[in-house]
Motif scaffolding. Structure first.
Motif, PDB file in Angstrom:
ATOM      1  N   ALA A 138      54.497  26.095  47.071  1.00  0.00           N
ATOM      2  CA  ALA A 138      54.248  27.534  46.482  1.00  0.00           C
ATOM      3  C   ALA A 138      53.475  27.478  45.194  1.00  0.00           C
ATOM      4  O   ALA A 138      53.297  28.417  44.625  1.00  0.00           O
ATOM      5  N   ALA A 139      53.226  26.345  44.663  1.00  0.00           N
ATOM      6  CA  ALA A 139      52.697  26.123  43.423  1.00  0.00           C
ATOM      7  C   ALA A 139      51.210  26.788  43.285  1.00  0.00           C
ATOM      8  O   ALA A 139      50.583  27.213  42.358  1.00  0.00           O
ATOM      9  N   GLN A 140      50.693  26.681  44.647  1.00  0.00           N
ATOM     10  CA  GLN A 140      49.323  27.392  44.852  1.00  0.00           C
ATOM     11  C   GLN A 140      49.276  28.920  44.568  1.00  0.00           C
ATOM     12  O   GLN A 140      48.121  29.604  44.154  1.00  0.00           O
ATOM     13  N   LEU A 141      50.619  29.553  44.485  1.00  0.00           N
ATOM     14  CA  LEU A 141      50.555  30.782  44.199  1.00  0.00           C
ATOM     15  C   LEU A 141      50.239  31.024  42.615  1.00  0.00           C
ATOM     16  O   LEU A 141      49.694  31.983  42.492  1.00  0.00           O
ATOM     17  N   PHE A 153      44.717  31.223  39.053  1.00  0.00           N
ATOM     18  CA  PHE A 153      44.344  30.857  37.745  1.00  0.00           C
ATOM     19  C   PHE A 153      43.009  29.974  37.787  1.00  0.00           C
ATOM     20  O   PHE A 153      42.212  30.386  36.879  1.00  0.00           O
ATOM     21  N   PHE A 154      43.188  29.267  38.739  1.00  0.00           N
ATOM     22  CA  PHE A 154      41.769  28.260  38.837  1.00  0.00           C
ATOM     23  C   PHE A 154      40.375  29.319  39.150  1.00  0.00           C
ATOM     24  O   PHE A 154      39.242  29.244  38.551  1.00  0.00           O
ATOM     25  N   ASP A 155      40.764  30.440  39.967  1.00  0.00           N
ATOM     26  CA  ASP A 155      39.546  31.406  40.165  1.00  0.00           C
ATOM     27  C   ASP A 155      39.116  32.090  39.037  1.00  0.00           C
ATOM     28  O   ASP A 155      37.932  32.254  38.733  1.00  0.00           O
ATOM     29  N   ARG A 156      40.119  32.211  38.131  1.00  0.00           N
ATOM     30  CA  ARG A 156      39.662  32.880  36.832  1.00  0.00           C
ATOM     31  C   ARG A 156      39.040  32.124  35.772  1.00  0.00           C
ATOM     32  O   ARG A 156      38.224  32.142  34.933  1.00  0.00           O
ATOM     33  N   HIS A 157      39.345  30.811  36.098  1.00  0.00           N
ATOM     34  CA  HIS A 157      39.240  29.656  34.937  1.00  0.00           C
ATOM     35  C   HIS A 157      38.850  28.401  35.446  1.00  0.00           C
ATOM     36  O   HIS A 157      39.592  27.703  35.520  1.00  0.00           O
ATOM     37  N   PRO A 158      37.777  28.513  36.186  1.00  0.00           N
ATOM     38  CA  PRO A 158      37.191  27.191  36.767  1.00  0.00           C
ATOM     39  C   PRO A 158      36.938  25.915  36.088  1.00  0.00           C
ATOM     40  O   PRO A 158      36.760  25.155  36.950  1.00  0.00           O
ATOM     41  N   LYS A 159      36.866  26.097  34.823  1.00  0.00           N
ATOM     42  CA  LYS A 159      36.584  24.921  34.065  1.00  0.00           C
ATOM     43  C   LYS A 159      37.998  24.187  33.724  1.00  0.00           C
ATOM     44  O   LYS A 159      37.948  23.135  33.041  1.00  0.00           O
ATOM     45  N   VAL A 160      38.897  24.817  34.152  1.00  0.00           N
ATOM     46  CA  VAL A 160      40.324  24.401  33.660  1.00  0.00           C
ATOM     47  C   VAL A 160      40.725  23.203  34.850  1.00  0.00           C
ATOM     48  O   VAL A 160      40.564  23.842  35.928  1.00  0.00           O
ATOM     49  N   ARG A 161      41.087  22.056  34.708  1.00  0.00           N
ATOM     50  CA  ARG A 161      41.738  21.055  35.618  1.00  0.00           C
ATOM     51  C   ARG A 161      42.960  21.259  35.555  1.00  0.00           C
ATOM     52  O   ARG A 161      43.764  21.843  34.781  1.00  0.00           O
TER      53      ARG A 161
END
Length: 140
Positions: free
Chosen positions: A39-42, A47-55
């Motif tokens: 469920a973590a992918q929810l 978040f990653f889609d909006r902020h692709p530079k965040v690991r």
């Protein structure tokens, strides 16, 4: 001397701001109980889609470890269950509702089906577990 130091620090801050101009950067530290890892992918996908530079760092932790690490700023966020667990100083945000079903091979349960919620299939009642004082299995 002080003037040069202040100007150097200002230049460093300007460099940091310029680097952030392209969006958020850094690491989002996610801790999840083992049953919530999928469920973590929810949380992480949007978040990653909006902020692709965040690991994104994902760790499997117990609910107690999660509360402790959130309080110590060792984690940023964590999907978990909150049934009866002491939460301390954390904020809870419901992600979704979950239901549990008993799955059996077709034709192995002789009880008549019980109508399920609208839009769902019917389900069978779960008999109380031995020694559970009338509560269904898993709710002792």
């Amino acid at each position: 001397m002080w003037a040069r130091r202040i100007l150097a620090e200002r230049d460093a801050l300007c460099d940091d701001l310029a680097a952030m101009d392209g969006g958020l950067t850094g690491v989002l530290r996610v801790g999840a109980i083992p049953t919530a890892l999928t469920a973590a992918q929810l949380l992480t996908t949007p978040f990653f889609d909006r902020h692709p530079k965040v690991r994104i760092s994902l760790a499997s932790v117990s609910s107690r470890q999660m509360v402790h690490r959130l309080a110590e700023f060792g984690l940023d966020v964590g999907p978990s269950y909150v049934d009866g667990e002491p939460l301390g100083n954390v904020r809870t945000v419901p992600l979704y509702r979950e239901g549990r079903l008993l799955l059996t091979p077709r034709g192995t349960v002789n009880s008549p089906p019980v109508p399920g919620p609208p839009g769902r299939t019917s389900c069978f009642p779960v008999p109380p577990a031995p020694g559970s004082r009338g509560r269904p299995a898993g709710r002792t």
